[in-house]
Design a protein around this motif. Structure first.
Motif, PDB file in Angstrom:
ATOM      1  N   SER A  18      23.108  29.789  59.543  1.00  0.00           N
ATOM      2  CA  SER A  18      22.940  28.335  59.425  1.00  0.00           C
ATOM      3  C   SER A  18      23.750  27.591  60.476  1.00  0.00           C
ATOM      4  O   SER A  18      23.311  26.564  61.007  1.00  0.00           O
ATOM      5  CB  SER A  18      23.347  27.875  58.022  1.00  0.00           C
ATOM      6  OG  SER A  18      24.694  28.251  57.744  1.00  0.00           O
ATOM      7  N   ARG A  21      21.729  27.699  63.546  1.00  0.00           N
ATOM      8  CA  ARG A  21      20.595  26.776  63.482  1.00  0.00           C
ATOM      9  C   ARG A  21      21.022  25.318  63.651  1.00  0.00           C
ATOM     10  O   ARG A  21      20.205  24.479  64.005  1.00  0.00           O
ATOM     11  CB  ARG A  21      19.866  26.948  62.149  1.00  0.00           C
ATOM     12  CG  ARG A  21      19.065  28.229  62.052  1.00  0.00           C
ATOM     13  CD  ARG A  21      17.929  28.212  63.045  1.00  0.00           C
ATOM     14  NE  ARG A  21      16.977  27.143  62.727  1.00  0.00           N
ATOM     15  CZ  ARG A  21      16.120  26.631  63.587  1.00  0.00           C
ATOM     16  NH1 ARG A  21      16.110  27.070  64.847  1.00  0.00           N
ATOM     17  NH2 ARG A  21      15.282  25.681  63.231  1.00  0.00           N
ATOM     18  N   ALA A  25      18.411  23.800  66.207  1.00  0.00           N
ATOM     19  CA  ALA A  25      17.297  23.103  65.561  1.00  0.00           C
ATOM     20  C   ALA A  25      16.881  21.889  66.390  1.00  0.00           C
ATOM     21  O   ALA A  25      17.722  21.153  66.913  1.00  0.00           O
ATOM     22  CB  ALA A  25      17.691  22.669  64.150  1.00  0.00           C
ATOM     23  N   LYS A  26      15.573  21.683  66.510  1.00  0.00           N
ATOM     24  CA  LYS A  26      15.058  20.566  67.292  1.00  0.00           C
ATOM     25  C   LYS A  26      15.128  19.245  66.526  1.00  0.00           C
ATOM     26  O   LYS A  26      15.316  18.201  67.107  1.00  0.00           O
ATOM     27  CB  LYS A  26      13.617  20.855  67.713  1.00  0.00           C
ATOM     28  CG  LYS A  26      13.472  22.026  68.665  1.00  0.00           C
ATOM     29  CD  LYS A  26      12.025  22.211  69.080  1.00  0.00           C
ATOM     30  CE  LYS A  26      11.896  23.364  70.061  1.00  0.00           C
ATOM     31  NZ  LYS A  26      10.486  23.569  70.500  1.00  0.00           N
ATOM     32  N   ASN A  27      14.952  19.317  65.233  1.00  0.00           N
ATOM     33  CA  ASN A  27      15.003  18.115  64.399  1.00  0.00           C
ATOM     34  C   ASN A  27      16.446  17.849  63.978  1.00  0.00           C
ATOM     35  O   ASN A  27      17.092  18.719  63.397  1.00  0.00           O
ATOM     36  CB  ASN A  27      14.123  18.294  63.166  1.00  0.00           C
ATOM     37  CG  ASN A  27      13.869  16.985  62.447  1.00  0.00           C
ATOM     38  OD1 ASN A  27      14.673  16.064  62.521  1.00  0.00           O
ATOM     39  ND2 ASN A  27      12.748  16.912  61.765  1.00  0.00           N
ATOM     40  N   VAL A  29      17.598  16.007  61.577  1.00  0.00           N
ATOM     41  CA  VAL A  29      17.732  16.039  60.122  1.00  0.00           C
ATOM     42  C   VAL A  29      17.844  17.483  59.638  1.00  0.00           C
ATOM     43  O   VAL A  29      18.666  17.798  58.766  1.00  0.00           O
ATOM     44  CB  VAL A  29      16.532  15.329  59.466  1.00  0.00           C
ATOM     45  CG1 VAL A  29      16.616  15.414  57.946  1.00  0.00           C
ATOM     46  CG2 VAL A  29      16.476  13.877  59.912  1.00  0.00           C
ATOM     47  N   HIS A  30      17.044  18.375  60.220  1.00  0.00           N
ATOM     48  CA  HIS A  30      17.143  19.797  59.871  1.00  0.00           C
ATOM     49  C   HIS A  30      18.518  20.350  60.262  1.00  0.00           C
ATOM     50  O   HIS A  30      19.101  21.164  59.528  1.00  0.00           O
ATOM     51  CB  HIS A  30      16.033  20.579  60.565  1.00  0.00           C
ATOM     52  CG  HIS A  30      14.667  20.211  60.097  1.00  0.00           C
ATOM     53  ND1 HIS A  30      13.512  20.638  60.726  1.00  0.00           N
ATOM     54  CD2 HIS A  30      14.263  19.434  59.061  1.00  0.00           C
ATOM     55  CE1 HIS A  30      12.462  20.169  60.094  1.00  0.00           C
ATOM     56  NE2 HIS A  30      12.887  19.423  59.081  1.00  0.00           N
ATOM     57  N   ALA A  31      19.041  19.932  61.420  1.00  0.00           N
ATOM     58  CA  ALA A  31      20.369  20.387  61.840  1.00  0.00           C
ATOM     59  C   ALA A  31      21.438  19.935  60.856  1.00  0.00           C
ATOM     60  O   ALA A  31      22.359  20.706  60.514  1.00  0.00           O
ATOM     61  CB  ALA A  31      20.679  19.859  63.244  1.00  0.00           C
ATOM     62  N   LEU A  33      20.982  19.308  57.658  1.00  0.00           N
ATOM     63  CA  LEU A  33      20.814  20.085  56.423  1.00  0.00           C
ATOM     64  C   LEU A  33      21.347  21.514  56.588  1.00  0.00           C
ATOM     65  O   LEU A  33      21.940  22.075  55.653  1.00  0.00           O
ATOM     66  CB  LEU A  33      19.335  20.111  56.035  1.00  0.00           C
ATOM     67  CG  LEU A  33      18.748  18.764  55.598  1.00  0.00           C
ATOM     68  CD1 LEU A  33      17.254  18.895  55.341  1.00  0.00           C
ATOM     69  CD2 LEU A  33      19.463  18.255  54.348  1.00  0.00           C
ATOM     70  N   PHE A  34      21.157  22.103  57.759  1.00  0.00           N
ATOM     71  CA  PHE A  34      21.743  23.425  58.010  1.00  0.00           C
ATOM     72  C   PHE A  34      23.269  23.355  58.005  1.00  0.00           C
ATOM     73  O   PHE A  34      23.941  24.305  57.581  1.00  0.00           O
ATOM     74  CB  PHE A  34      21.237  23.984  59.333  1.00  0.00           C
ATOM     75  CG  PHE A  34      19.910  24.661  59.236  1.00  0.00           C
ATOM     76  CD1 PHE A  34      19.761  25.811  58.474  1.00  0.00           C
ATOM     77  CD2 PHE A  34      18.802  24.159  59.901  1.00  0.00           C
ATOM     78  CE1 PHE A  34      18.529  26.449  58.378  1.00  0.00           C
ATOM     79  CE2 PHE A  34      17.572  24.785  59.811  1.00  0.00           C
ATOM     80  CZ  PHE A  34      17.431  25.931  59.048  1.00  0.00           C
TER      81      PHE A  34
END
Length: 212
Positions: A18, A21, A25-27, A29-31, A33-34
């Motif tokens: 994580s 990531r 991560a490209k997004n 928001v996803h980064a 959350l990781f």
């Protein structure tokens, strides 16, 4: 391999993946959350070594407050990821070298302090982690603790001062003036003259004699 070792390996692998990531991560928001997943996995590792106060503090402060703020900021600002990721792969080798140096320093530090850590295991089993941390903070580290608290207070006041700006076009209500108002101030009687109705006579229609 015991059950505790298996749990340690599982949470360590999840935390490493994580964390990787977060930077790949490209997004955004996803980064974020990781990063939350990374903090939760690190908190589980703190709980495995019986550092309950640090584990719970990591979840409450970083996951519950800081990361929620990060998510709101990322969603509201609409960050352009392509601009932020510019030059990422070019600087990756240097970042790997720095990370390897940091990991080697940590390994050397753990080996050097291994005897001291082993000698304090019995003490940690006989006393609460929060109690020992409180004794250290308010006895040996009282001055650094107070200095850190003052620095955080100054940073908080500075952040509020930077965001507080007066706008000329903003309308607001002064509660002090509202509380000082009386019944005479609320109602104002205006004397006006009575209206006079003027009758307008319509012009008579012209009559034409039609002679046949």
């Amino acid at each position: 391999m015991t059950f505790q070792d298996i749990v340690f390996v599982v949470f360590s692998v999840i935390m490493l993946l994580s964390g990787l990531r977060v930077v790949t991560a490209k997004n955004p928001v996803h980064a974020a959350l990781f990063l939350v997943l990374t903090f939760v996995s690190a908190s589980a590792l703190w709980l495995l070594i019986e550092a309950e106060f640090l584990g719970i503090g990591l979840v409450l402060i970083y996951v519950g407050a800081v990361m929620v703020l990060f998510l709101f900021v990322v969603m509201m600002l609409n960050v352009d990821v392509e601009v932020l990721r510019h030059g990422f792969w070019k600087n990756l080798p240097l970042a790997c070298v720095v990370a390897a140096i940091m990991v080697s320093e940590l390994i050397l530090l753990i080996k050097a302090r291994g005897a001291d850590v082993a000698s304090t295991v019995d003490v940690m089993h006989t006393a609460s982690n929060s109690k020992l941390l409180g004794k250290l903070l308010y006895s040996e580290f009282i001055y650094p603790f107070e200095i850190a608290a003052i620095i955080l207070l100054v940073a908080l006041v500075a952040a509020v001062g930077l965001t507080f700006r007066k706008r000329k076009d903003s309308k607001y209500v002064d509660p002090g003036k509202q509380s000082k108002a009386s019944s005479k101030d609320r109602i104002k009687l205006v004397s006006m003259s009575a209206e006079k109705f003027v009758v307008v006579e319509e012009p008579a229609a012209e009559q034409t004699d039609v002679q046949q």
